[in-house]
Design a protein around this motif. Sequence first.
Motif, PDB file in Angstrom:
ATOM      1  N   PRO A 149      -0.283   8.757  18.833  1.00 29.45           N
ATOM      2  CA  PRO A 149      -0.317   7.581  19.843  1.00 29.45           C
ATOM      3  C   PRO A 149      -1.098   6.495  18.985  1.00 29.45           C
ATOM      4  O   PRO A 149      -0.957   5.231  18.940  1.00 29.45           O
ATOM      5  N   VAL A 150      -2.077   6.517  18.490  1.00 28.81           N
ATOM      6  CA  VAL A 150      -3.050   6.159  17.714  1.00 28.81           C
ATOM      7  C   VAL A 150      -2.728   5.654  16.711  1.00 28.81           C
ATOM      8  O   VAL A 150      -2.701   3.929  16.302  1.00 28.81           O
ATOM      9  N   THR A 151      -2.224   5.844  15.815  1.00 30.23           N
ATOM     10  CA  THR A 151      -1.495   5.689  15.005  1.00 30.23           C
ATOM     11  C   THR A 151      -0.379   4.661  14.698  1.00 30.23           C
ATOM     12  O   THR A 151      -0.346   3.713  14.443  1.00 30.23           O
ATOM     13  N   VAL A 192       1.073  -1.139  -0.300  1.00 34.13           N
ATOM     14  CA  VAL A 192       0.159   0.144  -0.285  1.00 34.13           C
ATOM     15  C   VAL A 192       0.800   1.690  -0.040  1.00 34.13           C
ATOM     16  O   VAL A 192       1.547   1.598   0.479  1.00 34.13           O
ATOM     17  N   VAL A 193       1.307   1.754  -1.095  1.00 23.73           N
ATOM     18  CA  VAL A 193       2.114   2.901  -1.353  1.00 23.73           C
ATOM     19  C   VAL A 193       0.949   4.050  -1.693  1.00 23.73           C
ATOM     20  O   VAL A 193       0.088   4.603  -3.079  1.00 23.73           O
ATOM     21  N   PRO A 194       0.423   5.889  -0.998  1.00 27.45           N
ATOM     22  CA  PRO A 194       0.994   5.645   0.459  1.00 27.45           C
ATOM     23  C   PRO A 194      -0.259   5.491   1.172  1.00 27.45           C
ATOM     24  O   PRO A 194      -1.066   5.139   0.458  1.00 27.45           O
ATOM     25  N   ALA A 195       0.574   5.355   2.462  1.00 26.52           N
ATOM     26  CA  ALA A 195      -0.598   4.493   3.228  1.00 26.52           C
ATOM     27  C   ALA A 195      -0.975   5.063   4.094  1.00 26.52           C
ATOM     28  O   ALA A 195      -0.420   6.276   4.692  1.00 26.52           O
ATOM     29  N   THR A 196      -2.822   5.659   4.378  1.00 25.92           N
ATOM     30  CA  THR A 196      -2.531   6.442   5.153  1.00 25.92           C
ATOM     31  C   THR A 196      -3.320   6.338   6.488  1.00 25.92           C
ATOM     32  O   THR A 196      -3.095   5.000   6.469  1.00 25.92           O
ATOM     33  N   ALA A 197      -3.191   7.561   7.443  1.00 25.58           N
ATOM     34  CA  ALA A 197      -4.054   6.977   8.833  1.00 25.58           C
ATOM     35  C   ALA A 197      -5.214   5.841   8.960  1.00 25.58           C
ATOM     36  O   ALA A 197      -5.160   5.392   9.873  1.00 25.58           O
ATOM     37  N   ASN A 198      -5.901   6.166   7.755  1.00 25.63           N
ATOM     38  CA  ASN A 198      -7.535   5.506   7.717  1.00 25.63           C
ATOM     39  C   ASN A 198      -6.898   4.095   7.153  1.00 25.63           C
ATOM     40  O   ASN A 198      -7.751   3.004   7.917  1.00 25.63           O
TER      41      ASN A 198
END
Length: 402
Positions: free
Chosen positions: A136-138, A91-97
């Motif tokens: 911290p969640v990411t 996955v490129v780019p991978a978002t926080a979502n």
Amino acid sequence: MHNPDDLRDKTILLGVTGGIAAYKAVEVVSGLRKRGAEVIVLMTQAATELVAPLTFQTIADNPVYTDMFAEPKRWNVEHIALAERADLFAVVPATANIIAKAACGIADDYLSTTWLAFSGPRVVAPAMNAEMWSNPVTQRNVRELARLGCEIVEPDEGRLASGAVGRGRLPEPAIITEEISSVLHADSSLCGHTVLVTAGPTREYFDPVRYLSNPSSGKMGYALARAVRERGAEVHLVSGPTHLIPPRGVNLHSITSAEEMLDRCAQLWPRVDALLMSAAVSDYRPARRSEQKLKKDAGDPGELVPTPDILSNLQSNGGGRFVLGFAAETDEDSALQQAKDKMLRKGMDMIVLNRVGECRGFGVDYNEVVLIDEEREESLPAMHKLPLARSIVDRVVQVISD
Ligand code: PMT
């Protein structure tokens, strides 16, 4: 660097999510294609707002998947069939979502559903705002993906889309392509081993601005370090001056002269169980180094004296390690015999005979070598230094595990 064609016969699913760095994924697709891979792109709806699917479709020469409920483009490529047929999912780019969804098993679109159905090796290259990355969640979600076996290509530090400077930038496409290749070539055959690799030239200075050296680029040594790292070893790369980016996960020790290379290798020697000595160490150095730049009319810059032989010095500080050396030879007729003599004289277990020429050996991407040990000689065809390094490491693994 030319492409090593090491992804031939590999099928890669490339998920693109809605970060501003989505445009860089186009170059990743192009790099993977040049290395021989088939690439199938899956995009989130947000990603399609940033880059047109047609761009990926054209570069990948394959349909792009965006909509779960659209007509299947081919009879056998619904998300499950895609997941079954691919060798790797990146996955490129991978978002926080998407990182959060992947860490929790949420499957609510084509990309995340296919991700959940996929059981092979995975690479995730996060890119986002620095605050989102350090949240911290990411961080917890990224650690969870790593724990589940995903290879995380850590974001770089630098100027972000917002204008702020911080960690969150997508690394260069070439780095991501290398990581994908490394994951596909990974195994654990050297797990628990510590390997010392030397690379590049040494420089022996006459004065502050002039030196004696050779055209080694470090490409062979860096490829060896990468190939050893792919096998799970701890790698120390002692390198003379080069323009190369060290492979991820490798400990780089930068040196300049032969003396410095010896000192650093000697420090590491008690910890290592194998040495791959591909550096082109200068055999001579100026007897004196002038503090000031030598004047042209000052005459002879002085006599040359031999540098220490690094291999022999290390061997005399404790044997019992596997030692592979290189022999760079130019005389076609005597090259084989010279390499064998060198192997015995320097106490090596194996030597790579490098018949250097215009398109092979120093500085170029390709090399043609003969692998020699006590029992056999094996001529390898001319090939790119990365697959060549992998072939050399295959032989090292065979000997070490015998
Ligand atoms: O860096 P690249 O551009 O990719 O090019 C690769 C290469 C041509 C530099 C590399 O593949 C190679 O052949 N390296 C060894 C070149 C060389 O110095 O060969 P040699 O025959 O002079 O030395 C024999 C061995 O002794 C080598 O393993 C060398 O590292 C080692 N040596 C040499 C001199 C010295 N003072 N101490 C040493 O340990």
